[in-house]
Design a protein around this motif. Structure first.
Motif, PDB file in Angstrom:
ATOM      1  N   ALA A 218      69.929 -16.816  21.240  1.00 44.64           N
ATOM      2  CA  ALA A 218      71.136 -17.155  20.486  1.00 44.64           C
ATOM      3  C   ALA A 218      72.276 -17.527  21.398  1.00 44.64           C
ATOM      4  CB  ALA A 218      71.539 -15.984  19.609  1.00 44.64           C
ATOM      5  N   LEU A 219      72.390 -16.855  22.546  1.00 43.83           N
ATOM      6  CA  LEU A 219      73.522 -17.144  23.419  1.00 43.83           C
ATOM      7  C   LEU A 219      73.153 -16.713  24.818  1.00 43.83           C
ATOM      8  CD1 LEU A 219      76.328 -14.542  22.639  1.00 43.83           C
ATOM      9  CD2 LEU A 219      73.996 -14.282  21.980  1.00 43.83           C
ATOM     10  N   ASP A 220      74.001 -17.033  25.774  1.00 41.74           N
ATOM     11  CA  ASP A 220      73.671 -16.714  27.153  1.00 41.74           C
ATOM     12  C   ASP A 220      74.103 -15.285  27.466  1.00 41.74           C
ATOM     13  OD1 ASP A 220      76.532 -17.351  28.953  1.00 41.74           O
ATOM     14  OD2 ASP A 220      76.350 -17.733  26.818  1.00 41.74           O
ATOM     15  N   PRO A 221      73.481 -14.682  28.470  1.00 39.42           N
ATOM     16  CA  PRO A 221      73.777 -13.273  28.759  1.00 39.42           C
ATOM     17  C   PRO A 221      75.250 -13.008  29.050  1.00 39.42           C
ATOM     18  CG  PRO A 221      71.827 -13.955  29.938  1.00 39.42           C
ATOM     19  CD  PRO A 221      72.367 -15.178  29.283  1.00 39.42           C
ATOM     20  N   ALA A 222      75.917 -13.938  29.729  1.00 42.00           N
ATOM     21  CA  ALA A 222      77.315 -13.682  30.075  1.00 42.00           C
ATOM     22  C   ALA A 222      78.166 -13.569  28.823  1.00 42.00           C
ATOM     23  CB  ALA A 222      77.844 -14.794  30.978  1.00 42.00           C
ATOM     24  N   GLY A 223      77.936 -14.467  27.863  1.00 40.43           N
ATOM     25  CA  GLY A 223      78.711 -14.405  26.622  1.00 40.43           C
ATOM     26  C   GLY A 223      78.423 -13.139  25.856  1.00 40.43           C
TER      27      GLY A 223
ATOM     28  N   PHE B 251      77.392 -10.191  27.057  1.00 40.09           N
ATOM     29  CA  PHE B 251      77.971  -9.005  27.676  1.00 40.09           C
ATOM     30  C   PHE B 251      79.480  -9.011  27.614  1.00 40.09           C
ATOM     31  CE2 PHE B 251      74.563  -6.550  28.837  1.00 40.09           C
ATOM     32  CZ  PHE B 251      73.558  -7.276  29.440  1.00 40.09           C
ATOM     33  N   ARG B 252      80.098 -10.191  27.664  1.00 40.72           N
ATOM     34  CA  ARG B 252      81.564 -10.230  27.617  1.00 40.72           C
ATOM     35  C   ARG B 252      82.074  -9.596  26.340  1.00 40.72           C
ATOM     36  NH1 ARG B 252      84.797 -14.686  25.828  1.00 40.72           N
ATOM     37  NH2 ARG B 252      86.966 -14.131  26.169  1.00 40.72           N
ATOM     38  N   PHE B 253      81.522 -10.059  25.192  1.00 42.02           N
ATOM     39  CA  PHE B 253      81.999  -9.481  23.942  1.00 42.02           C
ATOM     40  C   PHE B 253      81.545  -8.053  23.754  1.00 42.02           C
ATOM     41  CE2 PHE B 253      84.678 -12.174  21.793  1.00 42.02           C
ATOM     42  CZ  PHE B 253      84.347 -13.473  22.126  1.00 42.02           C
ATOM     43  N   ASN B 254      80.403  -7.746  24.329  1.00 40.63           N
ATOM     44  CA  ASN B 254      79.915  -6.380  24.214  1.00 40.63           C
ATOM     45  C   ASN B 254      80.872  -5.405  24.873  1.00 40.63           C
ATOM     46  OD1 ASN B 254      78.154  -4.382  23.556  1.00 40.63           O
ATOM     47  ND2 ASN B 254      76.826  -4.698  25.295  1.00 40.63           N
ATOM     48  N   TRP B 255      81.255  -5.685  26.117  1.00 39.75           N
ATOM     49  CA  TRP B 255      82.120  -4.738  26.802  1.00 39.75           C
ATOM     50  C   TRP B 255      83.560  -4.844  26.336  1.00 39.75           C
ATOM     51  CZ3 TRP B 255      78.839  -1.570  27.902  1.00 39.75           C
ATOM     52  CH2 TRP B 255      77.661  -1.863  28.599  1.00 39.75           C
ATOM     53  N   LEU B 256      83.951  -5.996  25.809  1.00 41.16           N
ATOM     54  CA  LEU B 256      85.307  -6.104  25.266  1.00 41.16           C
ATOM     55  C   LEU B 256      85.487  -5.239  24.035  1.00 41.16           C
ATOM     56  CD1 LEU B 256      86.666  -9.748  25.179  1.00 41.16           C
ATOM     57  CD2 LEU B 256      87.636  -7.767  26.275  1.00 41.16           C
ATOM     58  N   SER B 257      84.395  -5.090  23.271  1.00 41.00           N
ATOM     59  CA  SER B 257      84.530  -4.436  21.978  1.00 41.00           C
ATOM     60  C   SER B 257      84.358  -2.939  22.035  1.00 41.00           C
ATOM     61  CB  SER B 257      83.497  -4.982  20.996  1.00 41.00           C
ATOM     62  OG  SER B 257      83.560  -6.368  20.970  1.00 41.00           O
TER      63      SER B 257
ATOM     64  N   ASP C 179      78.458 -16.842  18.803  1.00 41.48           N
ATOM     65  CA  ASP C 179      78.877 -16.305  20.096  1.00 41.48           C
ATOM     66  C   ASP C 179      79.386 -14.893  19.998  1.00 41.48           C
ATOM     67  OD1 ASP C 179      80.214 -19.510  20.990  1.00 41.48           O
ATOM     68  OD2 ASP C 179      78.267 -18.613  21.432  1.00 41.48           O
ATOM     69  N   TYR C 180      79.757 -14.459  18.801  1.00 38.55           N
ATOM     70  CA  TYR C 180      80.315 -13.124  18.665  1.00 38.55           C
ATOM     71  C   TYR C 180      79.255 -12.066  18.456  1.00 38.55           C
ATOM     72  CZ  TYR C 180      84.797 -15.381  18.274  1.00 38.55           C
ATOM     73  OH  TYR C 180      85.915 -16.112  18.532  1.00 38.55           O
ATOM     74  N   LEU C 181      77.988 -12.421  18.743  1.00 35.12           N
ATOM     75  CA  LEU C 181      76.920 -11.440  18.584  1.00 35.12           C
ATOM     76  C   LEU C 181      77.148 -10.197  19.430  1.00 35.12           C
ATOM     77  CD1 LEU C 181      73.400 -13.020  18.396  1.00 35.12           C
ATOM     78  CD2 LEU C 181      74.510 -11.490  16.844  1.00 35.12           C
ATOM     79  N   GLY C 182      77.747 -10.401  20.604  1.00 36.32           N
ATOM     80  CA  GLY C 182      78.001  -9.251  21.451  1.00 36.32           C
ATOM     81  C   GLY C 182      78.908  -8.236  20.781  1.00 36.32           C
ATOM     82  N   ALA C 183      79.852  -8.765  19.971  1.00 41.18           N
ATOM     83  CA  ALA C 183      80.749  -7.849  19.275  1.00 41.18           C
ATOM     84  C   ALA C 183      79.990  -7.008  18.259  1.00 41.18           C
ATOM     85  CB  ALA C 183      81.863  -8.638  18.587  1.00 41.18           C
ATOM     86  N   ILE C 184      79.017  -7.636  17.575  1.00 41.61           N
ATOM     87  CA  ILE C 184      78.221  -6.855  16.631  1.00 41.61           C
ATOM     88  C   ILE C 184      77.412  -5.821  17.385  1.00 41.61           C
ATOM     89  CG2 ILE C 184      76.293  -6.946  15.048  1.00 41.61           C
ATOM     90  CD1 ILE C 184      77.339  -9.082  13.703  1.00 41.61           C
ATOM     91  N   GLY C 185      76.968  -6.191  18.574  1.00 41.33           N
ATOM     92  CA  GLY C 185      76.231  -5.223  19.358  1.00 41.33           C
ATOM     93  C   GLY C 185      77.044  -3.984  19.626  1.00 41.33           C
TER      94      GLY C 185
ATOM     95  N   GLY D 130      88.607  -2.321  15.448  1.00 42.74           N
ATOM     96  CA  GLY D 130      88.696  -2.297  16.899  1.00 42.74           C
ATOM     97  C   GLY D 130      88.018  -3.461  17.586  1.00 42.74           C
ATOM     98  N   VAL D 131      87.928  -4.608  16.945  1.00 43.36           N
ATOM     99  CA  VAL D 131      87.299  -5.764  17.576  1.00 43.36           C
ATOM    100  C   VAL D 131      88.395  -6.677  18.126  1.00 43.36           C
ATOM    101  CG1 VAL D 131      85.869  -7.775  17.181  1.00 43.36           C
ATOM    102  CG2 VAL D 131      85.365  -5.667  16.010  1.00 43.36           C
ATOM    103  N   PRO D 132      88.286  -7.102  19.396  1.00 43.69           N
ATOM    104  CA  PRO D 132      89.386  -7.878  19.989  1.00 43.69           C
ATOM    105  C   PRO D 132      89.314  -9.367  19.672  1.00 43.69           C
ATOM    106  CG  PRO D 132      87.729  -7.500  21.622  1.00 43.69           C
ATOM    107  CD  PRO D 132      87.247  -6.808  20.383  1.00 43.69           C
ATOM    108  N   ILE D 133      89.169  -9.724  18.385  1.00 45.92           N
ATOM    109  CA  ILE D 133      89.180 -11.135  18.028  1.00 45.92           C
ATOM    110  C   ILE D 133      90.318 -11.345  17.061  1.00 45.92           C
ATOM    111  CG2 ILE D 133      87.761 -13.055  17.275  1.00 45.92           C
ATOM    112  CD1 ILE D 133      85.426 -11.224  17.224  1.00 45.92           C
ATOM    113  N   GLY D 134      91.088 -12.317  17.280  1.00 46.82           N
ATOM    114  CA  GLY D 134      92.080 -12.718  16.286  1.00 46.82           C
ATOM    115  C   GLY D 134      93.205 -11.734  16.096  1.00 46.82           C
ATOM    116  N   GLY D 135      93.380 -10.783  16.986  1.00 49.71           N
ATOM    117  CA  GLY D 135      94.527  -9.877  16.893  1.00 49.71           C
ATOM    118  C   GLY D 135      94.372  -8.913  15.740  1.00 49.71           C
TER     119      GLY D 135
END
Lengths: 277, 285
Positions: A189-194, A196-202, A95-101, A272-277
């Motif tokens: 791998a995952l749905d578009p919402a998931g 984009f969420r991690f993409n824009w969060l990161s 699910d964290y693929l967006g973060a890698i993006g 700068g990734v918003p996972i796990g503090g």
């Protein structure tokens, strides 16, 4: 020095002028390059007078490079998502693929700009200016009172400066498209919402500005280096070919060094990734 | 002019046939390039296998020239990419996920499968490919190729085969050399940066690496070497229009080979990971 003196010389008796040019060491060449960069920066305000030529160069650059840059960035997105997916999937963290993006923008996406710009645009500059030099067109400019640093080099640098924001936007959009195509459409791998969420969060505005800054620094540096090698081309068409090869080689090193320097300057060690503090 | 001409051979007034329109379109030139490159490749392979073999010495000289020119840019580029992508991106992700000890495994499969292939390929195409095109293009512009044909030398055997052999031999060597540099950088810097020992890194690397990966990378390097060499030679041999034509040919070589390397890499990996599921789950640490 290792490059110049180890070239296979088919004719052993070179003219004295050519021989001294070949024996120049790498350090002396780099020194001359720095001096050239300074003189180009000094000539830039004067080349605003030839803004029409700069706009023409910019138009050629945009038309010839934009589509290629966009498609290459799509491939870069696909490849990064491939790596990321097969990295995260066994860990159960797909699910964290967006973060890698978003992460990939930091380094790998900007590198694609280096490759395309150095090979296409800078190679074109060296070839064009080198051909002008060996057919004595540069001397003709000087003889009618037009400063070649302003008309030939300065306008191309202005064209690069005009092109850089466009290249940044194309890059960001192309990379996002490539990531989307791979993660959602090809790999499922995952749905578009998931995604984009991690993409824009990161990523924040500072990441986009990082891409712009790196693109600008690398683009201007490599463009000036390309013009430097073009102006030093001697010895007929083979000399132009040698200048192109040498310029592309040096530019690849310079672009990567500028990129590395800017990454470390901008980010330090903070991911700068918003996972796990 | 064929169909577009009348009986005396003069072109009919403002009459453009469909075959003329096709010949002038961009699609035709793309197909022409593709056909020309393929036929040059097959011709070169055939000439390579026919005795005598004058290309052996030439190809060794070519190979050493390529190696000399490519080593430094490759080393710098791969080090920079390793520090940027390997440490910051891959290392950062594994650190955040708490899987920091698997960073070495992540680096080796990420780099062996993806990053090394295209970095080596692009340096090879940018440095060696453009040099080959510029060399042959300059010879074409000065009519040296015509002089060689007049002397009875087969251009393919004399000029193309050494470059093809050199490309196919040197590209895997450069690829594995860049992998060596990646591992040297990783093993030197990662333990301090992420806080694990070198033994952990060795175990992680051993656990993640498959011999299938190394073989797949080798196949890709060979294909890229052959592709870059043949495309560069084709564009150089057909560079028309003076010095500007040589510049355009170099440009086209670089664009074509970059595109091909990326497409090959993206789709080879997708196919490879689908065909061999054990490669998907290999990142076990």
């Amino acid at each position: 020095m290792a490059v110049a003196s180890a070239e296979p010389a088919p004719e052993p008796d070179l003219k004295q002028a050519d021989k001294s040019a070949l024996d120049q060491t790498v350090l002396a060449e780099m020194g001359e390059l720095i001096v050239f960069m300074g003189s180009v920066v000094r000539a830039l305000p004067g080349s605003v007078r030839y803004i029409s030529e700069a706009l023409r160069q910019s138009a050629m650059m945009i038309v010839s490079t934009s589509l290629l840059l966009f498609v290459m960035y799509i491939f870069m997105g696909i490849v990064t998502m491939n790596t990321g997916y097969f990295l995260l999937f066994p860990l159960g963290a797909a699910d964290y693929l967006g973060a890698i993006g978003a992460f990939g923008i930091h380094v790998s996406a900007v590198i694609m700009f280096f490759w395309v710009f150095v090979s296409k645009v800078c190679g074109g500059f060296v070839a064009e200016i080198g051909s002008m030099k060996i057919s004595q067109e540069i001397d003709a400019f000087e003889s009618v009172g037009i400063d070649p640093l302003r008309f030939v080099v300065g306008t191309r640098i202005l064209a690069t400066i005009l092109y850089i924001p466009i290249a940044t936007v194309i890059g960001l959009l192309g990379y996002l498209t490539g990531c989307y195509i791979d993660a959602i459409l090809i790999l499922n791998a995952l749905d578009p919402a998931g995604f984009f969420r991690f993409n824009w969060l990161s990523q924040g505005i500072s990441d986009q500005l990082f891409v712009l800054t790196t693109t600008a620094l690398a683009g201007i540096t490599t463009a000036i280096t390309a013009c430097f090698y073009g102006l030093r081309a001697t010895g007929g068409p083979a000399g132009v070919g040698d200048a192109v090869a040498q310029a592309v080689k040096i530019n690849l090193v310079i672009a990567n060094l500028v990129g590395a320097f800017t990454v470390i300057l901008w980010y330090g060690e903070d991911a700068g990734v918003p996972i796990g503090g | 002019m064929g169909v577009g001409a009348n009986v005396e051979g003069k072109p009919r007034a403002s009459h453009k046939t469909m075959s003329d329109a096709v010949a002038e379109s961009g699609i035709y030139s793309i197909l022409e390039t593709a056909g020309g490159v393929s036929s040059l490749f097959f011709n070169a392979v055939r000439q390579m296998l026919k005795p005598p073999f004058p290309w052996v010495r030439e190809s060794i000289v070519e190979a050493s020239t390529i190696m000399r020119r490519c080593l430094v840019p490759l080393a710098v580029a791969i080090t920079v990419f390793m520090v940027g992508f390997g440490f910051f991106v891959l290392g950062g992700i594994t650190k955040i996920l708490g899987a920091s000890d698997r960073e070495a495994g992540a680096v080796i499969i990420g780099f062996l499968r993806e990053a090394n292939v295209w970095i080596t390929g692009m340096i090879f195409a940018g440095v060696a490919g453009s040099a080959m095109t510029a060399d042959l293009g300059a010879r074409k512009v000065r009519e040296e190729l015509d002089a060689m044909s007049v002397l009875g030398l087969d251009l393919t055997k004399t000029l193309v085969v050494p470059k093809l052999v050199a490309g196919v031999v040197i590209c895997p060597i450069l690829g594995y050399f860049s992998l060596l540099i990646v591992e040297i950088v990783n093993f030197s810097l990662a333990p301090e940066a992420f806080g694990f020992t070198r033994g952990v890194m060795v175990e992680s690397t051993k656990g993640s690496l498959l011999s299938l990966d190394v073989l797949g990378a080798f196949i890709r390097y060979v294909i890229i070497g052959a592709l870059v060499a043949v495309v560069a030679c084709y564009k150089g041999l057909n560079a028309g229009g003076g010095t500007e034509g040589v510049g355009k040919a170099v440009n086209q070589t670089i664009v074509l080979t970059f595109f091909a390397i990326w497409m090959l890499d993206a789709f080879f990996n997708l196919g490879y990971l689908s065909l061999f599921p054990q490669a998907q789950a290999s990142f076990k640490g």
